[in-house]
Enzyme design. Structure first.
Site, mmCIF file in Angstrom:
data_model
loop_
_atom_site.group_PDB
_atom_site.id
_atom_site.type_symbol
_atom_site.label_atom_id
_atom_site.label_comp_id
_atom_site.label_asym_id
_atom_site.label_seq_id
_atom_site.Cartn_x
_atom_site.Cartn_y
_atom_site.Cartn_z
ATOM 1 N N LYS A 54 8.563 -6.015 12.814
ATOM 2 C CA LYS A 54 9.112 -4.659 12.874
ATOM 3 C C LYS A 54 8.903 -4.074 14.267
ATOM 4 C CE LYS A 54 8.511 -3.663 8.012
ATOM 5 N NZ LYS A 54 7.520 -3.399 6.980
ATOM 6 N N GLN A 98 3.044 0.266 5.210
ATOM 7 C CA GLN A 98 3.273 -1.068 4.647
ATOM 8 C C GLN A 98 2.611 -1.203 3.274
ATOM 9 O OE1 GLN A 98 5.199 -3.418 6.136
ATOM 10 N NE2 GLN A 98 4.812 -4.961 4.576
ATOM 11 N N ASP A 121 11.539 4.257 4.686
ATOM 12 C CA ASP A 121 11.716 3.341 3.560
ATOM 13 C C ASP A 121 12.598 3.925 2.451
ATOM 14 O OD1 ASP A 121 10.398 0.819 3.698
ATOM 15 O OD2 ASP A 121 8.448 1.814 3.591
HETATM 16 N N1 GUN Z 1 6.152 -4.554 1.956
HETATM 17 C C1 GUN Z 1 7.104 -5.519 1.872
HETATM 18 N N2 GUN Z 1 8.312 -5.013 2.139
HETATM 19 C C2 GUN Z 1 8.136 -3.712 2.399
HETATM 20 C C3 GUN Z 1 9.023 -2.645 2.764
HETATM 21 O O1 GUN Z 1 10.235 -2.803 2.881
HETATM 22 N N3 GUN Z 1 8.433 -1.430 2.962
HETATM 23 C C4 GUN Z 1 7.106 -1.228 2.829
HETATM 24 N N4 GUN Z 1 6.639 -0.002 3.042
HETATM 25 N N5 GUN Z 1 6.252 -2.187 2.493
HETATM 26 C C5 GUN Z 1 6.777 -3.422 2.286
#
Ligand code: GUN
Length: 297
Positions: A54, A98, A121
């Protein structure tokens, strides 16, 4: 007939190019650099990989990346205090905490503490409600990627029969809401659905997001249907080597479908690309500018 195999990596690259082009316009015309803050609590190896990717892709798109790595034993109150600081920071337009979080932290409480307009998100209840009522929302990244892909393939989705397998808050439900907004006839099927094969076989658009390896077989698919496989399942392969498979039995379904996303290399790469898109959308909205075309629901 054999299906067109959708190249999700290439499509994700086009989304990132659109993001980068919009970012450079925002910088040149408005002196605005979109910023994404990612918070990782603990050191889950899969999460580490996501967070690194990311950060890298955020910078490559010309945006600011803020990474906050906290120890696994961080108190919930300290995480909430960090979220509050990020909410108040004008350089931060998108916030992602996350998941999963360590067991002693209440995930719903943390997501609920993120300012909805920075919720990259799209997990906050406000964004869920805005999406469900057809208003401008930040939309969860994976379903947004699927939608952009489907629009790219089909143009208008109006009147199409869409079946979503799976009812999770992160994929199934928002995917169904997005398809409904596109005027599809939408069915959500799940583990308790009776005759799920026949339900799936009605679909012009079949989205599989159940987390069951290779569940969707050839007789679940209408000839010519578009099959979007959101599943990522790790199977023990020969010689103990792990093999990634989707929720769709790709070899069996590809000869029947009209178009199909492979695993890996289908939906997966689009998720981070859509996270960047959401951050740009949030930055635009925070500054009273129109959201970028081709990057929103
Ligand atoms: N953990 C795995 N995929 C994601 C995601 O798209 N967003 C978040 N916040 N945590 C994750």
């Amino acid at each position: 007939m054999t299906a067109r195999i959708i190249d999700g990596k290439a499509f994700a690259a086009t989304i990132r190019e659109r993001v980068a082009a919009h970012v450079s316009r925002l910088k040149a015309d408005h002196g605005l650099t979109p910023g994404l803050a990612v918070v990782l609590v603990g050191a889950d190896p899969a999460s580490e990989v996501y967070v690194r990717n990311k950060g890298k892709q955020t910078k490559e798109a010309g945006m600011e990346s803020f990474e906050h790595r906290l120890p696994a034993e961080t108190a919930e109150a300290d995480l909430l205090a960090l979220v509050a600081r990020l909410n108040a920071d004008p350089a931060v337009h998108g916030i992602l905490v996350q998941l999963p979080l360590p067991a002693h932290i209440d995930e719903a409480k943390v997501i609920g503490a993120i300012a909805p307009e920075k919720d990259a998100d799209g997990f906050h209840i406000s964004n869920v409600g805005l999406l469900a009522t057809g208003q401008s929302a930040l939309v969860p990244c994976t379903p947004l990627g699927c939608l952009l892909l489907l629009r790219d393939l089909h143009g208008s989705l109006s009147g199409m029969e869409a079946v979503v397998l799976g009812r999770s808050n992160i994929v199934g439900k928002p995917m169904a809401q997005l398809l409904l907004r596109e005027s599809c006839t939408v069915t959500i099927a799940h583990s308790r659905t009776r005759g799920i094969e026949a339900v799936a076989a009605r679909a012009d658009i079949l989205v599989a997001a159940v987390g069951r390896p290779e569940m969707v077989k050839a007789d679940w698919v209408k000839p010519g249907a578009t099959v979007i496989d959101v599943g990522i399942n790790r199977l023990e392969g020969e010689g103990g080597k792990a093999r990634l498979v989707g929720d769709v039995d790709f070899e069996a379904v590809a000869p029947v479908a009209g178009a199909i996303t492979p695993v890996p290399g289908g939906v997966g790469p689009m998720t981070i690309a859509c996270l960047l898109a959401n951050t740009v959308t949030a930055a635009c909205r925070a500054n009273g500018l129109p959201a970028p075309e081709g990057l929103t629901a």
